[in-house]
Motif scaffolding. Structure first.
Motif, mmCIF file in Angstrom:
data_model
loop_
_atom_site.group_PDB
_atom_site.id
_atom_site.type_symbol
_atom_site.label_atom_id
_atom_site.label_comp_id
_atom_site.label_asym_id
_atom_site.label_seq_id
_atom_site.Cartn_x
_atom_site.Cartn_y
_atom_site.Cartn_z
ATOM 1 N N GLY A 126 -4.120 -1.978 -2.745
ATOM 2 C CA GLY A 126 -2.862 -2.260 -2.054
ATOM 3 C C GLY A 126 -2.318 -1.131 -1.212
ATOM 4 O O GLY A 126 -1.232 -1.242 -0.650
ATOM 5 N N THR A 127 -3.062 -0.035 -1.082
ATOM 6 C CA THR A 127 -2.578 1.091 -0.277
ATOM 7 C C THR A 127 -2.682 0.786 1.213
ATOM 8 O O THR A 127 -3.476 -0.056 1.637
ATOM 9 C CB THR A 127 -3.371 2.383 -0.575
ATOM 10 O OG1 THR A 127 -4.758 2.126 -0.379
ATOM 11 C CG2 THR A 127 -3.109 2.880 -1.992
ATOM 12 N N VAL A 128 -1.880 1.489 1.987
ATOM 13 C CA VAL A 128 -1.862 1.330 3.434
ATOM 14 C C VAL A 128 -3.096 1.999 4.028
ATOM 15 O O VAL A 128 -3.384 3.152 3.730
ATOM 16 C CB VAL A 128 -0.589 1.969 4.041
ATOM 17 C CG1 VAL A 128 -0.587 1.834 5.549
ATOM 18 C CG2 VAL A 128 0.658 1.370 3.439
ATOM 19 N N THR A 129 -3.817 1.259 4.873
ATOM 20 C CA THR A 129 -4.950 1.847 5.580
ATOM 21 C C THR A 129 -4.629 2.074 7.053
ATOM 22 O O THR A 129 -5.312 2.819 7.724
ATOM 23 C CB THR A 129 -6.219 0.969 5.450
ATOM 24 O OG1 THR A 129 -5.940 -0.331 5.979
ATOM 25 C CG2 THR A 129 -6.648 0.863 3.995
ATOM 26 N N ASP A 130 -3.577 1.390 7.533
ATOM 27 C CA ASP A 130 -3.120 1.585 8.907
ATOM 28 C C ASP A 130 -1.650 1.198 8.955
ATOM 29 O O ASP A 130 -1.266 0.144 8.455
ATOM 30 C CB ASP A 130 -3.939 0.728 9.871
ATOM 31 C CG ASP A 130 -3.793 1.167 11.320
ATOM 32 O OD1 ASP A 130 -3.242 2.256 11.575
ATOM 33 O OD2 ASP A 130 -4.243 0.415 12.207
ATOM 34 N N GLY A 131 -0.812 2.076 9.563
ATOM 35 C CA GLY A 131 0.640 1.888 9.561
ATOM 36 C C GLY A 131 1.108 0.985 10.669
ATOM 37 O O GLY A 131 0.307 0.440 11.396
ATOM 38 N N PRO A 132 2.397 0.815 10.722
ATOM 39 C CA PRO A 132 3.481 1.732 10.398
ATOM 40 C C PRO A 132 3.948 1.736 8.940
ATOM 41 O O PRO A 132 4.707 2.611 8.556
ATOM 42 C CB PRO A 132 4.621 1.288 11.303
ATOM 43 C CG PRO A 132 4.399 -0.156 11.499
ATOM 44 C CD PRO A 132 2.900 -0.332 11.500
ATOM 45 N N ALA A 133 3.539 0.776 8.119
ATOM 46 C CA ALA A 133 3.947 0.818 6.711
ATOM 47 C C ALA A 133 3.413 2.094 6.080
ATOM 48 O O ALA A 133 2.316 2.552 6.424
ATOM 49 C CB ALA A 133 3.407 -0.401 5.970
ATOM 50 N N ILE A 134 4.186 2.684 5.175
ATOM 51 C CA ILE A 134 3.717 3.893 4.494
ATOM 52 C C ILE A 134 3.701 3.731 2.981
ATOM 53 O O ILE A 134 3.303 4.636 2.272
ATOM 54 C CB ILE A 134 4.540 5.141 4.884
ATOM 55 C CG1 ILE A 134 6.004 4.970 4.526
ATOM 56 C CG2 ILE A 134 4.355 5.473 6.349
ATOM 57 C CD1 ILE A 134 6.822 6.238 4.657
ATOM 58 N N ALA A 135 4.138 2.580 2.469
ATOM 59 C CA ALA A 135 4.142 2.338 1.025
ATOM 60 C C ALA A 135 3.143 1.242 0.668
ATOM 61 O O ALA A 135 2.972 0.275 1.410
ATOM 62 C CB ALA A 135 5.544 1.937 0.561
ATOM 63 N N ALA A 136 2.507 1.413 -0.468
ATOM 64 C CA ALA A 136 1.545 0.426 -0.957
ATOM 65 C C ALA A 136 2.256 -0.877 -1.310
ATOM 66 O O ALA A 136 3.462 -0.897 -1.569
ATOM 67 C CB ALA A 136 0.831 0.978 -2.188
ATOM 68 N N LEU A 137 1.501 -1.965 -1.321
ATOM 69 C CA LEU A 137 2.054 -3.264 -1.700
ATOM 70 C C LEU A 137 2.392 -3.279 -3.193
ATOM 71 O O LEU A 137 1.620 -2.764 -4.005
ATOM 72 C CB LEU A 137 1.045 -4.377 -1.417
ATOM 73 C CG LEU A 137 0.750 -4.670 0.052
ATOM 74 C CD1 LEU A 137 -0.428 -5.636 0.171
ATOM 75 C CD2 LEU A 137 1.982 -5.223 0.756
ATOM 76 N N PRO A 138 3.525 -3.889 -3.554
ATOM 77 C CA PRO A 138 3.840 -4.060 -4.976
ATOM 78 C C PRO A 138 2.780 -4.923 -5.650
ATOM 79 O O PRO A 138 2.235 -5.849 -5.046
ATOM 80 C CB PRO A 138 5.193 -4.774 -4.968
ATOM 81 C CG PRO A 138 5.783 -4.448 -3.632
ATOM 82 C CD PRO A 138 4.614 -4.349 -2.691
ATOM 83 N N ARG A 139 2.497 -4.613 -6.913
ATOM 84 C CA ARG A 139 1.441 -5.307 -7.641
ATOM 85 C C ARG A 139 1.997 -6.210 -8.732
ATOM 86 O O ARG A 139 3.094 -5.993 -9.227
ATOM 87 C CB ARG A 139 0.505 -4.284 -8.274
ATOM 88 C CG ARG A 139 -0.178 -3.414 -7.231
ATOM 89 C CD ARG A 139 -1.041 -2.375 -7.865
ATOM 90 N NE ARG A 139 -2.359 -2.953 -8.068
ATOM 91 C CZ ARG A 139 -3.471 -2.232 -8.150
ATOM 92 N NH1 ARG A 139 -3.415 -0.933 -8.069
ATOM 93 N NH2 ARG A 139 -4.613 -2.820 -8.337
ATOM 94 N N TYR A 140 1.189 -7.196 -9.093
ATOM 95 C CA TYR A 140 1.475 -8.076 -10.218
ATOM 96 C C TYR A 140 0.290 -8.017 -11.178
ATOM 97 O O TYR A 140 -0.855 -7.802 -10.750
ATOM 98 C CB TYR A 140 1.645 -9.525 -9.755
ATOM 99 C CG TYR A 140 2.805 -9.745 -8.824
ATOM 100 C CD1 TYR A 140 4.120 -9.627 -9.260
ATOM 101 C CD2 TYR A 140 2.589 -10.079 -7.490
ATOM 102 C CE1 TYR A 140 5.192 -9.838 -8.398
ATOM 103 C CE2 TYR A 140 3.656 -10.299 -6.622
ATOM 104 C CZ TYR A 140 4.941 -10.170 -7.087
ATOM 105 O OH TYR A 140 5.995 -10.376 -6.240
#
Length: 157
Positions: A126-140
């Motif tokens: 879930g980590t960012v590989t290309d921005g502009p997002a800088i936070a990983a996706l929340p997980r379930y």
């Protein structure tokens, strides 16, 4: 006496606007963040009642999918799924950490993609590989139980 040429008011205003625009565009950059990409969020422990999202036969090993679910309040949410191997499935929120747009598994690359601003996320963590997002996706928390893929959807934080 010196004769100094004075620029016309219009020339001055146009030059000021051009310099201001250049400074603004430089500050905005190309949409990529120079900030370090945070590490993947930990996989939460299963809590509450799990929801069957799809059959395992519909998510082959190495593939990605988007499944509908309900959060604890009953609100419809999208869950991104990645089948890591025969026994492991990973689940993430499909809400982009940049500006809240929907992230999709439909991508020209083997990743999760946000079409709003071009952010890309790694299915494996879930980590960012290309921005502009800088936070990983929340997980379930998610699991394979029999022929079903189960997710434990928690309240959004």
């Amino acid at each position: 006496m010196t004769d100094i040429a004075r620029p016309a008011r219009r020339t001055f205003m146009c030059a000021s606007a051009a310099l201001g625009s250049a400074a603004l565009l430089t500050a905005c950059g190309d949409g990529h963040s120079e900030a370090d990409t945070p590490e993947a969020l930990p996989i939460p422990e299963p809590t509450g009642e799990g929801q069957a999202l799809m059959k395992t036969k519909d998510l082959p090993v190495g593939s990605r999918a988007l499944a509908p679910a309900k959060d604890p309040s009953g609100k419809d949410v999208g869950i991104l799924l990645f089948r890591k191997d025969e026994k492991t499935v990973l689940a993430y929120s499909n809400v982009c950490t940049h500006q809240g747009c929907a992230v999709t598994p439909k991508s020209s690359k083997e990743d999760f993609y946000c079409a709003c601003h071009g952010s890309r996320f790694a299915p494996a963590d879930g980590t960012v590989t290309d921005g502009p997002a800088i936070a990983a996706l929340p997980r379930y928390a998610a699991a394979i139980q029999g022929d079903d893929i189960i997710a434990y959807v928690t309240a959004a934080e």
